[in-house]
Design an enzyme around this catalytic site. Structure first.
Site, short mmCIF file in Angstrom:
data_model
loop_
_atom_site.label_atom_id
_atom_site.label_comp_id
_atom_site.label_asym_id
_atom_site.label_seq_id
_atom_site.Cartn_x
_atom_site.Cartn_y
_atom_site.Cartn_z
N CYS A 1 0.83 -1.20 0.00
CA CYS A 1 0.00 0.00 0.00
C CYS A 1 0.88 1.26 0.00
CB CYS A 1 -0.99 -0.05 1.15
SG CYS A 1 -2.50 0.83 0.74
N HIS B 1 -3.62 -5.16 0.36
CA HIS B 1 -3.04 -5.69 1.60
C HIS B 1 -3.05 -7.22 1.59
CE1 HIS B 1 -2.81 -1.96 4.05
NE2 HIS B 1 -3.72 -1.54 3.18
N GLU C 1 -1.46 -9.21 3.39
CA GLU C 1 -1.32 -9.78 4.75
C GLU C 1 -2.66 -10.19 5.36
OE1 GLU C 1 -0.98 -6.63 3.91
OE2 GLU C 1 -1.48 -5.22 5.50
N1 GLN Z 1 -2.13 6.58 2.76
C1 GLN Z 1 -2.21 5.83 1.56
C2 GLN Z 1 -3.58 5.97 0.89
O1 GLN Z 1 -4.52 6.34 1.50
C3 GLN Z 1 -1.87 4.38 1.80
C4 GLN Z 1 -2.81 3.68 2.71
C5 GLN Z 1 -2.26 2.39 3.23
O2 GLN Z 1 -1.06 2.16 3.26
N2 GLN Z 1 -3.13 1.53 3.72
O3 GLN Z 1 -3.70 5.70 -0.28
#
Ligand code: GLN
Length: 536
Positions: free
Chosen positions: A382, A508, A510
């Site tokens: 992310c 994600h 994970e």
């Molecule tokens: N802050 C970033 C976004 O909103 C990444 C979010 C995250 O790592 N879950 O796109």
């Protein structure tokens, strides 16, 4: 009819109710019952999506896009089945439902009260999962500690449910602590007696006591607890500190927690628990043949729970590679150009963690540049992927001012920016790109090698996206989009084919790693790290 098991906590917080609930769920599942686990959280946030990870640890995300308590991650990792919106309920959500109804005029003329309106809504939410017809058993974990003011409506609701559904259909397990007094060289039972009294004063007699302890509980203490807390001696279960959370189901099996539950609920027992896969996982966990050092670069590293699912996904991937993983937490804010080589000196690969906001971003970018240029395996999740895109734009495309608009709103080169539909959004809670989205992989890519298929689906939690205006230039310079959501034309995975293993994912992974299904990207990343270690 579905059976309901409630897990309450006494004496102290952090006793591991989630792990006990998940372990019991696993044992019942291994006997052939279909089980799901639900968490009731007594705080007033509608969901933990708006909470800082320092408050309650990681925010977990379900397939259907619920932002939930991290215990749901344990439930999925243990039971290997997905949870949903209905598996996590907060006081905030309960009140929101009732207040919306009140505003809509549904209670016209009536006074709206904690009893019956709030308790009825709690009972409805508890029974919602049973109405799917999918589960023989629903385990409901009540957050907080018995005696807290904010837990009272939940305790009252389970008291009422037991009365309404009958004793055989509802069971309460109370998790408590037996502190060891070094001076007296004794385990003390009094706090447990008091906490059971507290439950009794709310009309609930626990059926089973699960006692957290650092030392074995003697028969004498078991008898004492049974007598004063009014439970069977066989219902006093010892939960000794375990080496790994994955040992707990086996400890509970030895203590016959499942047998006790089955006999008390008059469940028709089907089989002896089949835990072959679980035991072979444990065997491998304890007998690794190799070892790697992974740097986890993030900004919440002081608190292990902030990256809970990442830690656990590494455990699963380590087992799949027969590899012990030494996870070294590296604070992104402490990395700079002068110390990066030294900080990453003995590291076989880095994972750059998800996150929000500006703090630590430059450190992440510096670490990524170092591993990219030095052929050290990189896995970005992310925000970690977004940082990799920014780093590549700055240092390879030479767009020195490249950034994400989350960090630099007026940047000249917004390589990561907000999607059009996100720009209109004002509210913070539940408004990100959340939950499962499809992704199509490019054949021959590292991602494809890991998943061994073209079509995948992964869970998301973010607002910002790869800016397609830069895609052509990036690809020409050597960073390709190896995974895309074709419906919305969104880049989901970037990688550098000429690097030993450089993969950044917008989703994600994970969240979907379980004991029985370690996540393919984590497994491949660890494989790449062991190779890179051997080649050094
Ligand atoms: N802050 C970033 C976004 O909103 C990444 C979010 C995250 O790592 N879950 O796109």
């Amino acid at each position: 009819m579905t059976k309901f098991i409630f897990v309450t906590g006494g004496v102290s917080s952090s006793l591991g109710k989630g792990i006990i609930a998940a372990s019991l769920g696993k044992l019942l599942q291994a006997r052939g019952f279909s089980v799901t686990i639900q968490k009731l959280d007594p705080y007033i946030n509608v969901d933990p999506g708006t909470l800082n990870p320092y408050e309650h640890g990681e925010c977990y995300v379900t397939e259907d896009g619920a932002e939930t308590d991290l215990d749901l991650g344990h439930y999925e990792r243990f039971l290997n089945i997905p949870t949903s919106q209905a598996n996590n309920v907060t006081t905030g959500r309960i009140y929101q439902t009732i207040i919306n109804k009140e505003r809509a005029g549904e209670y016209l003329g009536k006074t709206v009260q904690v009893i019956p309106h709030i308790t009825d809504e709690i009972k409805r939410r508890i029974q919602l999962l049973s109405q799917t017809g999918k589960y023989d058993i629903v385990i409901t974990e009540i957050g907080g500690t018995v005696g807290d003011i904010e837990s009272l409506p939940y305790i009252e609701s389970i008291r009422q449910l037991r009365w309404e559904l009958g004793r055989d259909n509802c069971l309460t397990i109370h998790l408590t602590l037996l502190p060891y007094l070094n001076a007296a060289k004794e385990l003390k039972t009094k706090p447990t007696q008091h906490s059971v009294k507290e439950l009794l004063s709310s009309g609930i007699q626990p059926d089973i006591l699960v006692c957290r302890t650092e030392f074995p509980i003697s028969m004498q203490i078991r008898r004492k607890l049974a007598l004063f807390c009014n439970v069977d001696v066989t219902s006093v279960i010892e939960a000794r500190d375990a080496e790994s959370i994955y040992d707990v189901p086996i400890h509970m099996l030895k203590e016959k927690l499942d047998v006790s539950v089955i006999s008390k609920m008059r469940l028709v027992d089907r089989n002896e628990p089949n835990l072959e896969r679980w035991k072979s996982f444990l065997g491998q966990l304890k007998n690794p043949v190799r070892e790697v050092k992974i740097g986890l670069v993030g900004k919440y590293i002081e608190l292990q729970d902030a990256y809970k699912s990442i830690h656990e996904a590494f455990v699963h991937a380590g087992v799949a590679n027969e590899c012990k993983i030494n996870l070294i937490s590296i604070h992104s804010a402490q990395i700079n150009k002068n110390n990066v080589a030294e900080m990453l000196q003995e590291i076989d690969g880095i994972l750059v963690a998800p996150g929000f906001g500006e703090r630590g971003i430059e450190g992440k970018i510096t670490a990524i540049q170092y591993v990219r240029e030095n052929n050290i395996p990189f896995f970005g999740i992310c925000l970690g992927m977004q940082c990799a895109v920014v780093e590549f734009a700055r240092n390879v495309l030479k767009l020195k001012q490249a950034s994400s608009t989350e960090i630099t709103p007026k940047t000249k080169h917004p390589v990561i920016n907000l999607m059009q539909e996100q720009k209109k959004i004002q509210n913070k809670g539940g408004t990100m790109r959340l939950g499962a989205y499809d992704c199509t992989l490019a054949e021959g890519s590292k991602a494809y090698q890991a998943y061994e298929k073209i079509d995948i689906s992964e869970r998301h939690r973010h607002r910002y996206e790869f800016n397609n205006q830069y895609l052509e230039k990036m690809e020409a310079a050597g960073m390709i989009a190896s995974g895309k959501n074709t419906k919305r034309n969104l880049v989901e995975i970037v990688e550098i084919p000429t690097h030993p293993w450089f993969v950044g994912v917008q989703f994600h992974p994970e969240y979907k790693s379980t004991v029985e299904n370690p996540h393919p990207l984590f497994v491949e990343f660890i494989r790449a790290c062991t190779n890179s270690k051997n080649n050094r």
